[in-house]
Write a protein that holds these residues in place. Structure first.
Motif, PDB file in Angstrom:
ATOM      1  N   VAL A  62       5.430  -3.969  -2.313  1.00  0.00           N
ATOM      2  CA  VAL A  62       5.867  -4.724  -3.153  1.00  0.00           C
ATOM      3  C   VAL A  62       6.170  -6.110  -2.281  1.00  0.00           C
ATOM      4  N   ILE A  63       5.641  -7.180  -3.067  1.00  0.00           N
ATOM      5  CA  ILE A  63       5.628  -8.316  -2.144  1.00  0.00           C
ATOM      6  C   ILE A  63       6.448  -9.505  -2.878  1.00  0.00           C
ATOM      7  N   ALA A  64       7.326  -9.863  -2.211  1.00  0.00           N
ATOM      8  CA  ALA A  64       8.461 -10.947  -2.549  1.00  0.00           C
ATOM      9  C   ALA A  64       8.099 -12.180  -1.739  1.00  0.00           C
ATOM     10  N   CYS A  65       7.997 -13.363  -2.630  1.00  0.00           N
ATOM     11  CA  CYS A  65       7.532 -14.672  -2.251  1.00  0.00           C
ATOM     12  C   CYS A  65       8.327 -15.650  -3.057  1.00  0.00           C
ATOM     13  N   SER A  66       9.074 -16.585  -2.512  1.00  0.00           N
ATOM     14  CA  SER A  66       9.481 -17.633  -3.202  1.00  0.00           C
ATOM     15  C   SER A  66       8.875 -18.878  -3.649  1.00  0.00           C
ATOM     16  N   THR A  67       7.732 -19.133  -2.681  1.00  0.00           N
ATOM     17  CA  THR A  67       6.788 -20.153  -2.964  1.00  0.00           C
ATOM     18  C   THR A  67       5.524 -19.605  -2.774  1.00  0.00           C
ATOM     19  N   GLY A  68       4.421 -20.355  -3.081  1.00  0.00           N
ATOM     20  CA  GLY A  68       2.982 -19.862  -2.934  1.00  0.00           C
ATOM     21  C   GLY A  68       2.549 -19.360  -4.153  1.00  0.00           C
ATOM     22  N   PRO A  69       0.940 -19.132  -3.970  1.00  0.00           N
ATOM     23  CA  PRO A  69       0.403 -18.808  -5.224  1.00  0.00           C
ATOM     24  C   PRO A  69       0.721 -17.186  -5.540  1.00  0.00           C
ATOM     25  N   ARG A  70       0.416 -16.931  -6.550  1.00  0.00           N
ATOM     26  CA  ARG A  70       0.633 -15.522  -7.249  1.00  0.00           C
ATOM     27  C   ARG A  70      -0.615 -14.801  -6.604  1.00  0.00           C
ATOM     28  N   LEU A  71      -0.374 -13.370  -6.314  1.00  0.00           N
ATOM     29  CA  LEU A  71      -1.359 -12.500  -5.921  1.00  0.00           C
ATOM     30  C   LEU A  71      -2.360 -12.093  -7.053  1.00  0.00           C
ATOM     31  N   SER A  72      -3.498 -11.970  -7.042  1.00  0.00           N
ATOM     32  CA  SER A  72      -4.438 -11.294  -7.900  1.00  0.00           C
ATOM     33  C   SER A  72      -5.032 -10.046  -7.002  1.00  0.00           C
ATOM     34  N   SER A  73      -5.663  -9.266  -7.734  1.00  0.00           N
ATOM     35  CA  SER A  73      -6.358  -8.012  -7.150  1.00  0.00           C
ATOM     36  C   SER A  73      -7.486  -8.362  -6.382  1.00  0.00           C
ATOM     37  N   ASP A  74      -8.078  -9.644  -6.305  1.00  0.00           N
ATOM     38  CA  ASP A  74      -8.922 -10.123  -5.443  1.00  0.00           C
ATOM     39  C   ASP A  74      -8.474 -10.491  -4.034  1.00  0.00           C
ATOM     40  N   ASP A  75      -6.898 -10.704  -3.940  1.00  0.00           N
ATOM     41  CA  ASP A  75      -6.444 -11.114  -2.716  1.00  0.00           C
ATOM     42  C   ASP A  75      -6.300  -9.723  -1.873  1.00  0.00           C
ATOM     43  N   VAL A  76      -6.448  -8.730  -2.484  1.00  0.00           N
ATOM     44  CA  VAL A  76      -6.035  -7.393  -1.706  1.00  0.00           C
ATOM     45  C   VAL A  76      -7.249  -6.873  -0.952  1.00  0.00           C
ATOM     46  N   LEU A  77      -7.283  -6.610   0.157  1.00  0.00           N
ATOM     47  CA  LEU A  77      -8.260  -6.047   1.074  1.00  0.00           C
ATOM     48  C   LEU A  77      -8.338  -4.480   0.588  1.00  0.00           C
ATOM     49  N   LEU A  78      -9.308  -4.070   0.782  1.00  0.00           N
ATOM     50  CA  LEU A  78      -9.531  -2.388   0.569  1.00  0.00           C
ATOM     51  C   LEU A  78     -10.039  -1.942   2.027  1.00  0.00           C
ATOM     52  N   VAL A  79      -9.265  -0.925   2.574  1.00  0.00           N
ATOM     53  CA  VAL A  79      -9.776  -0.494   3.940  1.00  0.00           C
ATOM     54  C   VAL A  79      -9.873   1.126   3.793  1.00  0.00           C
ATOM     55  N   GLU A  80     -11.120   1.568   4.236  1.00  0.00           N
ATOM     56  CA  GLU A  80     -11.398   3.068   4.024  1.00  0.00           C
ATOM     57  C   GLU A  80     -10.570   3.583   5.156  1.00  0.00           C
ATOM     58  N   ARG A  81      -9.801   4.579   5.196  1.00  0.00           N
ATOM     59  CA  ARG A  81      -9.070   5.360   6.279  1.00  0.00           C
ATOM     60  C   ARG A  81     -10.170   6.522   6.744  1.00  0.00           C
ATOM     61  N   PHE A  82     -10.220   6.564   8.121  1.00  0.00           N
ATOM     62  CA  PHE A  82     -11.266   7.479   8.695  1.00  0.00           C
ATOM     63  C   PHE A  82     -10.319   8.189   9.770  1.00  0.00           C
ATOM     64  N   ILE A  83     -10.302   9.460   9.419  1.00  0.00           N
ATOM     65  CA  ILE A  83      -9.494  10.185  10.743  1.00  0.00           C
ATOM     66  C   ILE A  83     -10.453  11.172  11.283  1.00  0.00           C
ATOM     67  N   ALA A  84     -10.557  10.830  12.652  1.00  0.00           N
ATOM     68  CA  ALA A  84     -11.287  11.583  13.586  1.00  0.00           C
ATOM     69  C   ALA A  84     -10.623  12.987  13.765  1.00  0.00           C
ATOM     70  N   SER A  85     -11.530  13.918  13.304  1.00  0.00           N
ATOM     71  CA  SER A  85     -11.052  15.464  13.937  1.00  0.00           C
ATOM     72  C   SER A  85     -10.982  15.670  15.420  1.00  0.00           C
ATOM     73  N   PRO A  86      -9.869  16.215  15.960  1.00  0.00           N
ATOM     74  CA  PRO A  86      -9.776  16.773  17.487  1.00  0.00           C
ATOM     75  C   PRO A  86     -10.937  17.439  17.951  1.00  0.00           C
ATOM     76  N   ALA A  87     -11.566  16.998  19.081  1.00  0.00           N
ATOM     77  CA  ALA A  87     -12.739  17.692  19.419  1.00  0.00           C
ATOM     78  C   ALA A  87     -12.395  18.989  19.983  1.00  0.00           C
TER      79      ALA A  87
END
Length: 103
Positions: free
Chosen positions: A78-103
């Protein structure tokens, strides 16, 4: 709480240094706010599980100055901002989570 990485180790990681370091495995999409020294360059990222299809990102307006970031229809930020441009889906970065298994 024991630190997972030192400030020295994190200093060269750019945006990645702001992503959460979690000692346990998280599952499913999760929203992250990535602050920048210049507030106009702040970012929102959605982290999703490795091997999963990247989530569909939508933005809904909760009010005139509050927006909800949704990943596959589930609120992840949830993003609150009193000024500035509205977000669009293009503004959101997608990051793939990688969890390394313990050796």
């Amino acid at each position: 709480m024991t630190p997972i990485a030192s400030d020295t180790e994190m200093s060269d990681l750019g945006l990645a240094k702001h992503l959460p370091l979690v000692p346990t495995c998280s599952k499913g999409p999760e929203g992250v706010f990535i602050p920048d020294e210049n507030a106009a360059d702040n970012k929102v990222a959605v982290i999703y599980d490795k091997g999963e299809t990247p989530p569909t990102i939508t933005i809904s307006d909760a009010s005139a100055c509050v927006q909800t970031v949704m990943a596959n229809g589930i609120a992840v930020a949830v993003i609150a901002c009193s000024t500035g441009p509205r977000l669009s889906s293009d503004d959101v970065l997608l990051v793939e989570r990688f969890i390394a298994s313990p050796a």
